[in-house]
Design an enzyme around this catalytic site. Structure first.
Site, PDB file in Angstrom:
ATOM      1  N   SER A 131       0.836  -1.208   0.000  1.00 29.57           N
ATOM      2  CA  SER A 131       0.000   0.000   0.000  1.00 29.57           C
ATOM      3  C   SER A 131       0.863   1.247   0.000  1.00 29.57           C
ATOM      4  CB  SER A 131      -0.850   0.086   1.263  1.00 29.57           C
ATOM      5  OG  SER A 131      -1.422  -1.113   1.599  1.00 29.57           O
ATOM      6  N   HIS A 152      -2.081  -3.186  -6.720  1.00 37.05           N
ATOM      7  CA  HIS A 152      -2.674  -2.789  -5.440  1.00 37.05           C
ATOM      8  C   HIS A 152      -4.187  -3.020  -5.453  1.00 37.05           C
ATOM      9  CE1 HIS A 152      -3.718   0.549  -2.391  1.00 37.05           C
ATOM     10  NE2 HIS A 152      -3.288  -0.493  -1.736  1.00 37.05           N
ATOM     11  N   GLU A 164      -5.047  -0.595  -8.477  1.00 39.95           N
ATOM     12  CA  GLU A 164      -4.071   0.393  -8.949  1.00 39.95           C
ATOM     13  C   GLU A 164      -2.860  -0.384  -9.477  1.00 39.95           C
ATOM     14  OE1 GLU A 164      -4.414   4.492  -6.417  1.00 39.95           O
ATOM     15  OE2 GLU A 164      -3.826   2.756  -5.267  1.00 39.95           O
ATOM     16  N   ASN A 202      -4.714   6.270  -1.545  1.00 41.23           N
ATOM     17  CA  ASN A 202      -4.418   6.638  -0.158  1.00 41.23           C
ATOM     18  C   ASN A 202      -3.929   8.072  -0.017  1.00 41.23           C
ATOM     19  OD1 ASN A 202      -5.205   4.337   1.226  1.00 41.23           O
ATOM     20  ND2 ASN A 202      -3.360   3.245   0.596  1.00 41.23           N
TER      21      ASN A 202
HETATM   22  N1  LIG Z   1      -5.692  -4.825   4.508  1.00 42.21           N
HETATM   23  C1  LIG Z   1      -5.960  -3.954   3.539  1.00 42.21           C
HETATM   24  O1  LIG Z   1      -7.029  -3.317   3.517  1.00 42.21           O
HETATM   25  C2  LIG Z   1      -4.973  -3.741   2.409  1.00 42.21           C
HETATM   26  C3  LIG Z   1      -5.405  -3.097   1.235  1.00 42.21           C
HETATM   27  C4  LIG Z   1      -4.502  -2.970   0.170  1.00 42.21           C
HETATM   28  C5  LIG Z   1      -3.209  -3.437   0.297  1.00 42.21           C
HETATM   29  N2  LIG Z   1      -2.807  -4.046   1.458  1.00 42.21           N
HETATM   30  C6  LIG Z   1      -1.434  -4.557   1.527  1.00 42.21           C
HETATM   31  O2  LIG Z   1      -1.476  -5.974   1.333  1.00 42.21           O
HETATM   32  C7  LIG Z   1      -0.397  -6.599   2.052  1.00 42.21           C
HETATM   33  C8  LIG Z   1      -0.958  -7.639   2.989  1.00 42.21           C
HETATM   34  O3  LIG Z   1      -1.862  -7.010   3.867  1.00 42.21           O
HETATM   35  P1  LIG Z   1      -2.928  -7.859   4.701  1.00 42.21           P
HETATM   36  O4  LIG Z   1      -3.900  -6.872   5.238  1.00 42.21           O
HETATM   37  O5  LIG Z   1      -3.409  -9.012   3.897  1.00 42.21           O
HETATM   38  O6  LIG Z   1      -1.998  -8.396   5.874  1.00 42.21           O
HETATM   39  P2  LIG Z   1      -2.249  -9.603   6.888  1.00 42.21           P
HETATM   40  O7  LIG Z   1      -1.498  -9.273   8.109  1.00 42.21           O
HETATM   41  O8  LIG Z   1      -3.708  -9.903   6.997  1.00 42.21           O
HETATM   42  O9  LIG Z   1      -1.571 -10.866   6.134  1.00 42.21           O
HETATM   43  C9  LIG Z   1      -0.218 -10.970   5.847  1.00 42.21           C
HETATM   44  C10 LIG Z   1       0.127 -12.445   5.755  1.00 42.21           C
HETATM   45  O10 LIG Z   1       1.482 -12.571   5.283  1.00 42.21           O
HETATM   46  C11 LIG Z   1       2.024 -13.717   5.906  1.00 42.21           C
HETATM   47  N3  LIG Z   1       3.474 -13.656   5.836  1.00 42.21           N
HETATM   48  C12 LIG Z   1       4.325 -12.889   6.547  1.00 42.21           C
HETATM   49  N4  LIG Z   1       5.609 -13.105   6.168  1.00 42.21           N
HETATM   50  C13 LIG Z   1       5.553 -14.032   5.180  1.00 42.21           C
HETATM   51  C14 LIG Z   1       6.545 -14.654   4.371  1.00 42.21           C
HETATM   52  N5  LIG Z   1       7.818 -14.372   4.505  1.00 42.21           N
HETATM   53  N6  LIG Z   1       6.146 -15.567   3.443  1.00 42.21           N
HETATM   54  C15 LIG Z   1       4.831 -15.878   3.313  1.00 42.21           C
HETATM   55  N7  LIG Z   1       3.854 -15.301   4.054  1.00 42.21           N
HETATM   56  C16 LIG Z   1       4.206 -14.400   4.966  1.00 42.21           C
HETATM   57  C17 LIG Z   1       1.491 -13.656   7.327  1.00 42.21           C
HETATM   58  O11 LIG Z   1       1.596 -14.916   7.984  1.00 42.21           O
HETATM   59  C18 LIG Z   1       0.056 -13.188   7.087  1.00 42.21           C
HETATM   60  O12 LIG Z   1      -0.813 -14.304   6.988  1.00 42.21           O
HETATM   61  C19 LIG Z   1       0.345  -5.454   2.753  1.00 42.21           C
HETATM   62  O13 LIG Z   1       1.397  -5.059   1.949  1.00 42.21           O
HETATM   63  C20 LIG Z   1      -0.723  -4.350   2.833  1.00 42.21           C
HETATM   64  O14 LIG Z   1      -0.161  -3.064   2.897  1.00 42.21           O
HETATM   65  C21 LIG Z   1      -3.659  -4.230   2.517  1.00 42.21           C
END
Ligand SMILES: NC(=O)c1ccc[n+]([C@@H]2O[C@H](COP(=O)([O-])OP(=O)(O)OC[C@H]3O[C@@H](n4cnc5c(N)ncnc54)[C@H](O)[C@@H]3O)[C@@H](O)[C@H]2O)c1
Length: 298
Positions: A131, A152, A164, A202
């Site tokens: 993000s 994204h 995006e 954002n």
């Molecule tokens: N949550 C949102 O609304 C949102 C929206 C757009 C983008 N994002 C982006 O998406 C990405 C993930 O966000 P999320 O909300 O799903 O996070 P989350 O915390 O729900 O999930 C992340 C997952 O990654 C796993 N993980 C960590 N290290 C790892 C590795 N080395 N190998 C494999 N898996 C691994 C964790 O165990 C976890 O299950 C981030 O970069 C975030 O900025 C999030």
């Protein structure tokens, strides 16, 4: 559901298209689901077995919901059969597209991207769902960075049509087009943006949420009336405080910090009330309380 072939994609790799998603949390599981729903083989990876179990459960629940509303015609069980859940990076090897969706932590992202690009062929598209981290910066950790880009997605991924698509200075038109074709194939409607902090979404949204929190802090109106102003006055489906609770207040704070550091502009500075909420564990919907109270699903 017709099976998509790599042949129609770049013409030289046989068999069904395989998409790997690294990280199976909130976003990763949604990304895996939409590709499986649209006929792709999916490799859903996480280092945490509990996250993989939860991903499987939540994907099935989401598919069941869509099936009961006739939004999909294939049975949820058949769709789920196309997803391989794995805790090994080795499983990524034969992929055609890899999307990284691990924690928004620099070291974990760079380490994961290096591993991905060491594992897959040099023409495999690698996308990151970050993000806030610079795509140009992350591209230093990817071999053949012309095939690397930001993809994204928005939460919840199976519902939100927008993606995006973010290019670095090194991403080529060829890979941008291939990635956007794939996204269109799974029902998304991409916009193309340059690698600037916060992209479009954002960068514009966070100052709105920040100002709404300041209005709340100054007792100009209560949370319900602040949100109602946007729902009824501007036709927003959710007011800014409800939306902040939905995104996660910790996530909003993290994004504001990145924007503030990068632009040095106070319009991105996280308000005290936001910090206090986050420090006391009020993270919004996911924790059961933020600007509103919620029932937390076990
Ligand atoms: N949550 C949102 O609304 C949102 C929206 C757009 C983008 N994002 C982006 O998406 C990405 C993930 O966000 P999320 O909300 O799903 O996070 P989350 O915390 O729900 O999930 C992340 C997952 O990654 C796993 N993980 C960590 N290290 C790892 C590795 N080395 N190998 C494999 N898996 C691994 C964790 O165990 C976890 O299950 C981030 O970069 C975030 O900025 C999030």
């Amino acid at each position: 559901m017709p099976r998509r072939r790599w042949r129609s994609f770049n013409g030289h790799r046989g068999g069904k298209l395989k998409v790997s998603v690294i990280g199976s949390g909130t976003m990763g599981r949604g990304i895996g689901q939409i590709f499986a729903q649209n006929g792709y083989d999916v490799n859903q990876v996480d280092v945490d077995q509990t996250a993989l179990n939860m991903a499987e459960k939540s994907i099935l629940e989401s598919l069941n919901k869509l099936y009961s509303k006739h939004a999909i015609s294939e049975s949820p069980e058949d769709i789920l059969k196309r997803i391989n859940f794995s805790d090994s990076m080795e499983s990524v090897r034969r992929s055609d597209l890899v999307i990284e969706a691990v924690f928004e932590k620099l070291e974990i992202k760079t380490d994961t991207l290096s591993k991905i690009s060491d594992t897959v062929d040099k023409d495999v598209i690698i996308g990151t769902n970050t993000s806030s981290i610079s795509i140009n910066f992350l591209s230093k950790y990817v071999r053949n960075p012309e095939r690397f880009l930001g993809i994204h997605f928005f939460n919840p991924v199976p519902i939100m049509k927008l993606v995006e698509v973010v290019s670095s200075e090194l991403t080529t038109e060829f890979y941008l087009k291939k990635a956007s074709d794939l996204l269109v194939n799974v029902g998304k409607d991409p916009v193309f943006v340059k690698d600037f902090p916060g992209f479009v979404s954002n960068r514009v949204l966070m100052p709105l949420i920040r100002e709404a929190i300041l209005v709340f802090e100054e007792n100009v109106a209560n949370a319900r009336d602040i949100d109602k102003t946007f729902r009824l006055g501007m036709n927003h489906p959710m007011g800014p405080l409800e939306l902040a609770d939905f995104i996660g207040l910790d996530v909003c704070q993290d994004i504001m910090e990145v924007l503030y550091i990068n632009y040095g502009d106070p319009r991105f500075k996280a308000p005290v009330t936001l910090r206090n909420f986050v420090n006391s564990g009020k993270l919004g919907r996911k924790s059961g309380e933020g600007f509103y109270k919620y029932e937390v699903k076990k």
